[in-house]
Write an enzyme that holds these catalytic residues in place. Sequence first.
Site, PDB file in Angstrom:
ATOM      1  CG  ASP A  18      45.488  63.521  49.848  1.00 40.77           C
ATOM      2  OD1 ASP A  18      45.132  63.237  48.693  1.00 40.77           O
ATOM      3  OD2 ASP A  18      44.739  63.429  50.838  1.00 40.77           O
ATOM      4  CG  ASP A 113      44.200  62.029  45.531  1.00 37.39           C
ATOM      5  OD1 ASP A 113      44.273  60.860  45.958  1.00 37.39           O
ATOM      6  OD2 ASP A 113      43.671  62.950  46.162  1.00 37.39           O
ATOM      7  CD  GLU A 114      46.740  60.056  50.363  1.00 40.88           C
ATOM      8  OE1 GLU A 114      45.662  59.591  49.977  1.00 40.88           O
ATOM      9  OE2 GLU A 114      47.014  60.254  51.546  1.00 40.88           O
TER      10      GLU A 114
HETATM   11  P1  TTP Z   1      41.003  61.072  48.938  1.00 38.23           P
HETATM   12  O1  TTP Z   1      42.399  61.616  48.739  1.00 38.23           O
HETATM   13  O2  TTP Z   1      40.751  60.152  50.092  1.00 38.23           O
HETATM   14  O3  TTP Z   1      40.004  62.297  49.124  1.00 38.23           O
HETATM   15  P2  TTP Z   1      39.846  63.636  48.298  1.00 38.23           P
HETATM   16  O4  TTP Z   1      41.051  63.929  47.448  1.00 38.23           O
HETATM   17  O5  TTP Z   1      38.549  63.620  47.539  1.00 38.23           O
HETATM   18  O6  TTP Z   1      39.669  64.718  49.439  1.00 38.23           O
HETATM   19  P3  TTP Z   1      40.699  65.205  50.580  1.00 38.23           P
HETATM   20  O7  TTP Z   1      40.940  66.656  50.260  1.00 38.23           O
HETATM   21  O8  TTP Z   1      39.971  65.014  51.870  1.00 38.23           O
HETATM   22  O9  TTP Z   1      41.938  64.362  50.453  1.00 38.23           O
HETATM   23  O10 TTP Z   1      40.524  60.343  47.624  1.00 38.23           O
HETATM   24  C1  TTP Z   1      41.004  60.672  46.329  1.00 38.23           C
HETATM   25  C2  TTP Z   1      39.934  60.400  45.296  1.00 38.23           C
HETATM   26  O11 TTP Z   1      39.546  59.028  45.349  1.00 38.23           O
HETATM   27  C3  TTP Z   1      38.676  61.205  45.538  1.00 38.23           C
HETATM   28  O12 TTP Z   1      38.715  62.493  44.940  1.00 38.23           O
HETATM   29  C4  TTP Z   1      37.608  60.320  44.972  1.00 38.23           C
HETATM   30  C5  TTP Z   1      38.135  58.905  45.131  1.00 38.23           C
HETATM   31  N1  TTP Z   1      37.468  58.210  46.260  1.00 38.23           N
HETATM   32  C6  TTP Z   1      36.395  57.357  45.978  1.00 38.23           C
HETATM   33  O13 TTP Z   1      36.031  57.167  44.814  1.00 38.23           O
HETATM   34  N2  TTP Z   1      35.759  56.729  47.035  1.00 38.23           N
HETATM   35  C7  TTP Z   1      36.145  56.912  48.333  1.00 38.23           C
HETATM   36  O14 TTP Z   1      35.541  56.326  49.260  1.00 38.23           O
HETATM   37  C8  TTP Z   1      37.248  57.797  48.601  1.00 38.23           C
HETATM   38  C9  TTP Z   1      37.700  58.045  50.034  1.00 38.23           C
HETATM   39  C10 TTP Z   1      37.872  58.419  47.543  1.00 38.23           C
END
Ligand code: TTP
Length: 373
Positions: A18, A113-114
């Site tokens: 991720d 991204d995951e």
């Molecule tokens: P995530 O992988 O959940 O979070 P993140 O990459 O921003 O942070 P972390 O380091 O905690 O993993 O989400 C990936 C992308 O998806 C994030 O950058 C923005 C988008 N997103 C939204 O648009 N709305 C949301 O509610 C979430 C959780 C993510």
Amino acid sequence: MLVQLEAQPDVKRRKAIDLDAFYASIEQRDHPEYRSKPVIVGGSPDRRGVVATASYEARRYGVHSAMPSRTAQRLCPDAIFLPARFEVYRVVSQQIMTLFRQYTALVEPLSLDEAYLDVTTAVHTLDGAARLAQEIKRQIWDQTGLTASAGVSYCKFLAKMASDAHKPDGLTIITPEEAPGFLEALPIEKFFGVGKVTSAKLRDLGIQTGADLKLMGEERLRDLLGKHGEQLYRFACGEDDQPVEPVRERKSVGKEVTLERDIRDRNEMERILENLSLQVEGRLAELGIAGKTLTLKVRWSTFELVTRATSQPRGFQVAQEMLPVLRAMLSGLVDDKRAVRLLGVIVSGLISPDEICRARQIVTPSPWQEEYV
Ligand code: TTP
């Protein structure tokens, strides 16, 4: 290779990777002046937007995804608000997914991204999988200038837990021997599918950790939470046999929220629907798609579920188009007598924006068209 698999028939090697604060890290990468600063990507605080994500510097102030941007600004007045650049994020996403597929064909993307990777046939041990994860993290950094967190374990659920355990730039391995201890100490909120409502229910019963879940037993958890309770019990025992599924065709994009307390107030429901549709709009934009059908999902305090759907050939793409339709569907459903415990917004019948554009040029004007074109 086959010999190795037979020698260790029951240990699969799965990992979740991720990227850290994905959108915000890309903005900091592309704008060096924003590095080490609190960056928030999402809707503007002046226009009732929501936070898509926040850099780790902004998270220290309590800012998180899905929070109204106005609240985020109040918590972190120095934050730099930026609109999302989905076209850039999509390119980076393709880059990392292509990279993952160089190591195994079994890649299951969870979002831009995951992804889960099953590397059972590529390496022989969990240590080998961890070395591979380290190598993938280095490749991601070399190719994109971004950091990622990886989790390595024998099942998807634990791989995901491990990838969340040491963010940002983490690498965590959970071996079958370590799993029981890890799960016993894990707060219930961290278990997959446990949101605010389920955790409140469990905490009311004195259940705080995985150890308590296990003690409660499968039957009682099933009585309390239905099928989800059974799954939760299996997770608490470290059992998860879901395979990594390489292609999962997306049928819909939706967001829902189980409310902390049941509500009857129509204005409050509309505010929640506005927030949910902004999140759905963000996800549709991220994926570069739109959908022909909009569904409103309502669960009453009695747990009874009702849905209402509306289709229009010109499709739904932004919250502004969804809201009047959602309000109309809501009016047809709610009355003062019943309270609502969950609201959801789903867009399905997914189509590319090009198709939507074509539909918009040929359809006769819809009731919404004058307002929103
Ligand atoms: P995530 O992988 O959940 O979070 P993140 O990459 O921003 O942070 P972390 O380091 O905690 O993993 O989400 C990936 C992308 O998806 C994030 O950058 C923005 C988008 N997103 C939204 O648009 N709305 C949301 O509610 C979430 C959780 C993510």
